[in-house]
Design a protein around this motif. Structure first.
Motif, PDB file in Angstrom:
ATOM      1  N   ILE A  31      -4.810   7.425  -0.319  1.00  0.00           N
ATOM      2  CA  ILE A  31      -5.370   6.107  -0.006  1.00  0.00           C
ATOM      3  C   ILE A  31      -4.228   5.117   0.179  1.00  0.00           C
ATOM      4  N   ALA A  32      -4.180   4.482   1.343  1.00  0.00           N
ATOM      5  CA  ALA A  32      -3.159   3.478   1.644  1.00  0.00           C
ATOM      6  C   ALA A  32      -3.691   2.093   1.313  1.00  0.00           C
ATOM      7  N   THR A  33      -2.858   1.298   0.656  1.00  0.00           N
ATOM      8  CA  THR A  33      -3.241  -0.045   0.240  1.00  0.00           C
ATOM      9  C   THR A  33      -2.214  -1.044   0.755  1.00  0.00           C
ATOM     10  N   PRO A  34      -2.653  -2.098   1.453  1.00  0.00           N
ATOM     11  CA  PRO A  34      -1.690  -3.105   1.929  1.00  0.00           C
ATOM     12  C   PRO A  34      -0.986  -3.806   0.764  1.00  0.00           C
ATOM     13  N   LEU A  35       0.258  -4.150   0.986  1.00  0.00           N
ATOM     14  CA  LEU A  35       1.059  -4.934   0.040  1.00  0.00           C
ATOM     15  C   LEU A  35       1.451  -6.233   0.738  1.00  0.00           C
ATOM     16  N   PRO A  36       1.923  -7.227  -0.019  1.00  0.00           N
ATOM     17  CA  PRO A  36       2.386  -8.449   0.641  1.00  0.00           C
ATOM     18  C   PRO A  36       3.521  -8.147   1.622  1.00  0.00           C
ATOM     19  N   ALA A  37       3.444  -8.742   2.787  1.00  0.00           N
ATOM     20  CA  ALA A  37       4.465  -8.543   3.820  1.00  0.00           C
ATOM     21  C   ALA A  37       5.732  -9.299   3.468  1.00  0.00           C
ATOM     22  N   LEU A  38       6.825  -8.840   4.042  1.00  0.00           N
ATOM     23  CA  LEU A  38       8.104  -9.535   3.894  1.00  0.00           C
ATOM     24  C   LEU A  38       8.211 -10.497   5.071  1.00  0.00           C
ATOM     25  N   THR A  39       8.164 -11.798   4.778  1.00  0.00           N
ATOM     26  CA  THR A  39       8.067 -12.795   5.841  1.00  0.00           C
ATOM     27  C   THR A  39       9.213 -13.803   5.839  1.00  0.00           C
ATOM     28  N   ASP A  40      10.210 -13.603   5.001  1.00  0.00           N
ATOM     29  CA  ASP A  40      11.322 -14.551   4.937  1.00  0.00           C
ATOM     30  C   ASP A  40      12.006 -14.643   6.295  1.00  0.00           C
ATOM     31  N   ALA A  41      12.431 -15.835   6.679  1.00  0.00           N
ATOM     32  CA  ALA A  41      13.094 -16.028   7.974  1.00  0.00           C
ATOM     33  C   ALA A  41      14.459 -15.349   8.028  1.00  0.00           C
ATOM     34  N   ASP A  42      15.091 -15.154   6.881  1.00  0.00           N
ATOM     35  CA  ASP A  42      16.412 -14.541   6.809  1.00  0.00           C
ATOM     36  C   ASP A  42      16.278 -13.015   6.749  1.00  0.00           C
ATOM     37  N   PRO A  43      16.782 -12.295   7.765  1.00  0.00           N
ATOM     38  CA  PRO A  43      16.676 -10.833   7.767  1.00  0.00           C
ATOM     39  C   PRO A  43      17.293 -10.172   6.531  1.00  0.00           C
ATOM     40  N   ALA A  44      18.374 -10.735   5.997  1.00  0.00           N
ATOM     41  CA  ALA A  44      19.005 -10.171   4.801  1.00  0.00           C
ATOM     42  C   ALA A  44      18.064 -10.268   3.596  1.00  0.00           C
ATOM     43  N   LYS A  45      17.307 -11.350   3.507  1.00  0.00           N
ATOM     44  CA  LYS A  45      16.347 -11.504   2.401  1.00  0.00           C
ATOM     45  C   LYS A  45      15.172 -10.543   2.565  1.00  0.00           C
ATOM     46  N   ARG A  46      14.745 -10.319   3.824  1.00  0.00           N
ATOM     47  CA  ARG A  46      13.680  -9.328   4.053  1.00  0.00           C
ATOM     48  C   ARG A  46      14.165  -7.943   3.619  1.00  0.00           C
ATOM     49  N   ARG A  47      15.398  -7.613   3.975  1.00  0.00           N
ATOM     50  CA  ARG A  47      15.957  -6.306   3.624  1.00  0.00           C
ATOM     51  C   ARG A  47      16.092  -6.164   2.106  1.00  0.00           C
ATOM     52  N   ALA A  48      16.513  -7.228   1.424  1.00  0.00           N
ATOM     53  CA  ALA A  48      16.612  -7.201  -0.033  1.00  0.00           C
ATOM     54  C   ALA A  48      15.225  -7.027  -0.654  1.00  0.00           C
ATOM     55  N   GLY A  49      14.226  -7.673  -0.075  1.00  0.00           N
ATOM     56  CA  GLY A  49      12.851  -7.514  -0.557  1.00  0.00           C
ATOM     57  C   GLY A  49      12.356  -6.091  -0.373  1.00  0.00           C
ATOM     58  N   LEU A  50      12.741  -5.480   0.737  1.00  0.00           N
ATOM     59  CA  LEU A  50      12.365  -4.085   0.990  1.00  0.00           C
ATOM     60  C   LEU A  50      13.021  -3.172  -0.041  1.00  0.00           C
ATOM     61  N   ALA A  51      14.299  -3.396  -0.308  1.00  0.00           N
ATOM     62  CA  ALA A  51      15.006  -2.581  -1.306  1.00  0.00           C
ATOM     63  C   ALA A  51      14.364  -2.738  -2.685  1.00  0.00           C
ATOM     64  N   ALA A  52      13.990  -3.951  -3.025  1.00  0.00           N
ATOM     65  CA  ALA A  52      13.339  -4.191  -4.316  1.00  0.00           C
ATOM     66  C   ALA A  52      12.000  -3.459  -4.397  1.00  0.00           C
ATOM     67  N   MET A  53      11.252  -3.451  -3.303  1.00  0.00           N
ATOM     68  CA  MET A  53       9.960  -2.765  -3.282  1.00  0.00           C
ATOM     69  C   MET A  53      10.137  -1.258  -3.452  1.00  0.00           C
ATOM     70  N   VAL A  54      11.118  -0.686  -2.765  1.00  0.00           N
ATOM     71  CA  VAL A  54      11.380   0.753  -2.882  1.00  0.00           C
ATOM     72  C   VAL A  54      11.721   1.106  -4.321  1.00  0.00           C
ATOM     73  N   LYS A  55      12.545   0.292  -4.949  1.00  0.00           N
ATOM     74  CA  LYS A  55      12.949   0.554  -6.339  1.00  0.00           C
ATOM     75  C   LYS A  55      11.794   0.314  -7.306  1.00  0.00           C
ATOM     76  N   GLN A  56      11.123  -0.817  -7.158  1.00  0.00           N
ATOM     77  CA  GLN A  56      10.037  -1.196  -8.071  1.00  0.00           C
ATOM     78  C   GLN A  56       8.907  -0.170  -8.062  1.00  0.00           C
ATOM     79  N   ARG A  57       8.541   0.298  -6.884  1.00  0.00           N
ATOM     80  CA  ARG A  57       7.416   1.242  -6.761  1.00  0.00           C
ATOM     81  C   ARG A  57       7.868   2.700  -6.829  1.00  0.00           C
ATOM     82  N   ARG A  58       9.171   2.924  -7.037  1.00  0.00           N
ATOM     83  CA  ARG A  58       9.733   4.276  -7.130  1.00  0.00           C
ATOM     84  C   ARG A  58       9.274   5.139  -5.948  1.00  0.00           C
ATOM     85  N   ILE A  59       9.510   4.611  -4.750  1.00  0.00           N
ATOM     86  CA  ILE A  59       9.096   5.263  -3.515  1.00  0.00           C
ATOM     87  C   ILE A  59       9.861   6.568  -3.334  1.00  0.00           C
TER      88      ILE A  59
END
Length: 167
Positions: A46-74
């Motif tokens: 079952i796939a569940t939507p998560l909050p999107a990464l919407t920061d205008a700064d690409p580096a902040k979006r990438r940091a948010g992605l890294a945090a999500m991968v770590k936090q959710r133990r992807i």
């Protein structure tokens, strides 16, 4: 408690190995240059939507992605692949190829590319133009598209049993 209420490990069925099995955790991504839609899923399918990464700064979006991968133990990433309607790979697909390679290098995880044609259209289905204008910047449509991409992958990887099929 009654004796025997908790069976000994040797009495447990062979499939009772949840504690010893590595859980699969998938992150679905609908990649965009302004927003990154995200969804989460596991072997339950079952796939569940998560909050999107919407920061205008690409580096902040990438940091948010890294945090999500770590936090959710992807353990695996599923990335929407924007093929043209005729099935050919255009400019956007080449951009996603580069993004996929950067994900593989950064996280050391498998990255699966899944055809995302029409997912954004399906994610918008049933919404009025007013609703679309109000929520587009929040990334809700992007995360719904990510959930559709991930659900498609999970359905292929873990097909639901046919009605009447025995387990």
């Amino acid at each position: 408690m009654a004796a025997g209420f908790f069976p000994s490990p040797s009495a447990r069925p062979a499939h009772d190995t949840v504690r010893f099995r590595t859980l699969m955790r998938f992150l679905g991504i609908d990649y965009g240059t302004r927003r990154i839609g995200l969804a989460h899923g596991d072997e339950l399918g079952i796939a569940t939507p998560l909050p999107a990464l919407t920061d205008a700064d690409p580096a902040k979006r990438r940091a948010g992605l890294a945090a999500m991968v770590k936090q959710r133990r992807i353990t695996e990433i599923v990335l929407g692949y924007p093929l043209n309607m005729n099935g050919s790979a255009g400019f956007k697909a080449k951009e996603v190829d580069a993004f996929a390679e950067s994900l593989r290098k950064e996280f050391g995880l498998p990255v699966h590319l899944v055809d995302e044609r029409l997912t954004s259209h399906m994610a918008q289905a049933g919404m009025t133009q007013q609703e679309l204008r109000e929520i587009r910047a929040q990334g809700i449509i992007d995360s719904r598209a990510a959930a559709l991409i991930l659900q498609d992958y999970l359905d292929q990887r873990f097909p639901p049993p046919l009605p009447g099929a025995e387990f």
